[in-house]
Design a protein around this motif. Structure first.
Motif, short mmCIF file in Angstrom:
data_model
loop_
_atom_site.label_atom_id
_atom_site.label_comp_id
_atom_site.label_asym_id
_atom_site.label_seq_id
_atom_site.Cartn_x
_atom_site.Cartn_y
_atom_site.Cartn_z
N GLU A 136 0.88 -1.18 0.00
CA GLU A 136 0.00 0.00 0.00
C GLU A 136 0.91 1.22 0.00
O GLU A 136 1.76 1.38 0.85
CB GLU A 136 -0.87 -0.01 1.26
CG GLU A 136 -1.68 1.24 1.47
CD GLU A 136 -2.74 1.46 0.40
OE1 GLU A 136 -2.79 2.57 -0.15
OE2 GLU A 136 -3.50 0.52 0.13
N ASN A 137 0.75 2.09 -0.98
CA ASN A 137 1.61 3.27 -1.08
C ASN A 137 0.80 4.49 -1.52
O ASN A 137 1.30 5.35 -2.22
CB ASN A 137 2.76 3.01 -2.05
CG ASN A 137 2.28 2.65 -3.44
OD1 ASN A 137 1.08 2.66 -3.71
ND2 ASN A 137 3.20 2.32 -4.32
N GLY A 138 -0.45 4.50 -1.15
CA GLY A 138 -1.31 5.60 -1.57
C GLY A 138 -2.12 5.24 -2.79
O GLY A 138 -3.18 5.80 -3.03
N GLY A 139 -1.64 4.31 -3.58
CA GLY A 139 -2.36 3.88 -4.78
C GLY A 139 -3.03 2.54 -4.60
O GLY A 139 -3.67 2.05 -5.52
N GLY A 140 -2.89 1.95 -3.45
CA GLY A 140 -3.49 0.65 -3.18
C GLY A 140 -2.49 -0.47 -3.34
O GLY A 140 -1.60 -0.40 -4.17
N ALA A 141 -2.65 -1.49 -2.53
CA ALA A 141 -1.80 -2.67 -2.61
C ALA A 141 -2.09 -3.41 -3.90
O ALA A 141 -3.21 -3.34 -4.42
CB ALA A 141 -2.05 -3.56 -1.40
N GLY A 142 -1.10 -4.11 -4.42
CA GLY A 142 -1.31 -4.82 -5.67
C GLY A 142 -0.34 -5.97 -5.86
O GLY A 142 0.39 -6.35 -4.95
N VAL A 143 -0.34 -6.51 -7.07
CA VAL A 143 0.56 -7.62 -7.44
C VAL A 143 1.03 -7.41 -8.87
O VAL A 143 0.40 -6.70 -9.65
CB VAL A 143 -0.13 -8.99 -7.33
CG1 VAL A 143 -0.51 -9.32 -5.92
CG2 VAL A 143 -1.32 -9.10 -8.24
N ARG A 144 2.12 -8.06 -9.18
CA ARG A 144 2.62 -8.09 -10.55
C ARG A 144 3.45 -9.34 -10.70
O ARG A 144 3.88 -9.95 -9.72
CB ARG A 144 3.43 -6.85 -10.90
CG ARG A 144 4.72 -6.72 -10.12
CD ARG A 144 5.48 -5.48 -10.51
NE ARG A 144 6.57 -5.26 -9.57
CZ ARG A 144 6.97 -4.08 -9.19
NH1 ARG A 144 6.41 -2.99 -9.65
NH2 ARG A 144 7.97 -3.96 -8.34
N LEU A 145 3.69 -9.74 -11.93
CA LEU A 145 4.51 -10.90 -12.21
C LEU A 145 5.96 -10.45 -12.34
O LEU A 145 6.23 -9.44 -12.98
CB LEU A 145 4.03 -11.57 -13.51
CG LEU A 145 4.37 -13.02 -13.71
CD1 LEU A 145 3.98 -13.87 -12.52
CD2 LEU A 145 3.70 -13.54 -14.96
N ARG A 146 6.85 -11.18 -11.71
CA ARG A 146 8.28 -10.85 -11.74
C ARG A 146 8.76 -10.88 -13.18
O ARG A 146 8.42 -11.76 -13.96
CB ARG A 146 9.05 -11.87 -10.90
CG ARG A 146 10.52 -11.55 -10.79
CD ARG A 146 11.29 -12.56 -9.93
NE ARG A 146 10.62 -12.89 -8.69
CZ ARG A 146 10.20 -14.13 -8.37
NH1 ARG A 146 10.38 -15.14 -9.19
NH2 ARG A 146 9.62 -14.36 -7.22
N LYS A 147 9.55 -9.91 -13.52
CA LYS A 147 10.12 -9.84 -14.86
C LYS A 147 11.19 -10.91 -15.00
O LYS A 147 12.04 -11.07 -14.13
CB LYS A 147 10.76 -8.46 -15.06
CG LYS A 147 11.22 -8.17 -16.45
CD LYS A 147 11.70 -6.75 -16.56
CE LYS A 147 12.10 -6.42 -17.96
NZ LYS A 147 12.54 -5.02 -18.09
N THR A 148 11.12 -11.67 -16.08
CA THR A 148 12.11 -12.70 -16.32
C THR A 148 13.21 -12.18 -17.20
O THR A 148 13.00 -11.30 -18.04
CB THR A 148 11.47 -13.95 -16.96
OG1 THR A 148 10.84 -13.56 -18.16
CG2 THR A 148 10.47 -14.59 -16.04
N SER A 149 14.38 -12.72 -17.03
CA SER A 149 15.52 -12.30 -17.86
C SER A 149 15.37 -12.84 -19.26
O SER A 149 14.93 -13.98 -19.45
CB SER A 149 16.83 -12.82 -17.26
OG SER A 149 16.99 -12.32 -15.96
N PRO A 150 15.74 -12.02 -20.28
CA PRO A 150 15.62 -12.48 -21.67
C PRO A 150 16.59 -13.58 -22.00
O PRO A 150 17.56 -13.80 -21.39
CB PRO A 150 15.90 -11.23 -22.50
CG PRO A 150 16.51 -10.24 -21.60
CD PRO A 150 16.24 -10.68 -20.21
#
Length: 81
Positions: free
Chosen positions: A67-81
């Motif tokens: 939570e940083n003022g914009g709401g807690a969330g999730v994302r997928l970790r970026k994988t190395s090319p």
């Protein structure tokens, strides 16, 4: 007490890694009914249960955004090319 995982983050995290409730249950050892009740806001699991749910999703590549003022969330970790 700091909440380690919200029900919305759990649902979104599962969606990112294309897991069913059953998949998450098998990965972390938490009963499907407990996960379903949590994700539908029927109950609030104890801290250790939330921790193992979060750890299973993180191991699968989910990153949790605090939570940083914009709401807690999730994302997928970026994988190395």
């Amino acid at each position: 007490m700091l909440k380690t995982l919200t029900s919305a983050q759990s649902r979104a995290g599962r969606a990112l890694v294309k897991w069913s409730v059953r998949d998450l249950s098998e990965k972390c050892g938490v009963h499907r009914n407990t996960i379903s009740a949590f994700e539908t806001d029927q109950t609030e699991p104890n801290g250790s249960t939330l921790t193992v749910l979060r750890q299973a999703l993180e191991t699968a590549g989910v990153e949790f955004i605090p939570e940083n003022g914009g709401g807690a969330g999730v994302r997928l970790r970026k994988t190395s090319p």
